[in-house]
Design an enzyme around this catalytic site. Structure first.
Site, short mmCIF file in Angstrom:
data_model
loop_
_atom_site.label_atom_id
_atom_site.label_comp_id
_atom_site.label_asym_id
_atom_site.label_seq_id
_atom_site.Cartn_x
_atom_site.Cartn_y
_atom_site.Cartn_z
N HIS A 101 0.84 -1.19 0.00
CA HIS A 101 0.00 0.00 0.00
C HIS A 101 0.88 1.23 0.00
CE1 HIS A 101 0.66 -1.05 4.24
NE2 HIS A 101 0.46 0.23 4.56
N HIS A 103 0.85 5.26 1.02
CA HIS A 103 0.18 6.33 1.75
C HIS A 103 0.29 7.63 0.95
CE1 HIS A 103 -0.01 4.28 5.75
NE2 HIS A 103 0.99 3.59 5.24
#
Length: 137
Positions: A101, A103
């Site tokens: 992932h 950010h």
């Protein structure tokens, strides 16, 4: 491939509700429930990849282009002063959810997100050693 017990697999594929700001066939971008700053979002692939090193090159390319587009939209809409793109790989690097992932963290003058470090100083010898270790042959 998806992992049944991976929270990000479940969010990315709509099994768990999220505050989604973008979705396509490969990715979901949603607001972080524990944001570093106002508007902090996570860009997550729908398929499971434990970290950057497992991510297919084509998806890696698509992720950074998508991050640029979404971050630009966030900067305009939120009026933030800057933007951090943060991607951690491995526990030692601060990764807590082992599904790739990215950010997207809007930054505001005076915020307390604290995404900085104290710069060190490398010697000429150390730089030479590192160049020898890390350069392509």
């Amino acid at each position: 491939m998806r992992e049944e017990h991976c929270i990000f697999c479940r969010i990315a594929n709509g099994e768990i509700p999220s505050s989604t700001i973008y979705e396509d066939e490969d990715f979901r971008v949603f607001l972080d429930l524990n944001p570093a700053t106002r508007g902090h979002a996570l860009l997550v692939p729908k398929e499971h990849y434990g970290n950057l090193f497992e991510l297919e090159d084509g998806l890696c390319e698509k992720a950074i282009v998508l991050a640029k587009r979404i971050a630009g939209r966030m900067k305009k809409a939120l009026g933030c002063d800057g933007m951090n793109l943060v991607q951690n790989n491995g526990e030692a690097a601060g990764q807590t959810v082992f599904h790739f992932h990215l950010h997207l963290i809007p930054r505001y003058q005076g915020d307390t997100a604290g995404i900085t470090w104290t710069p060190g100083k490398a010697s000429e010898k150390e730089l030479e050693e590192l160049v020898a270790l890390l350069s392509e042959e």
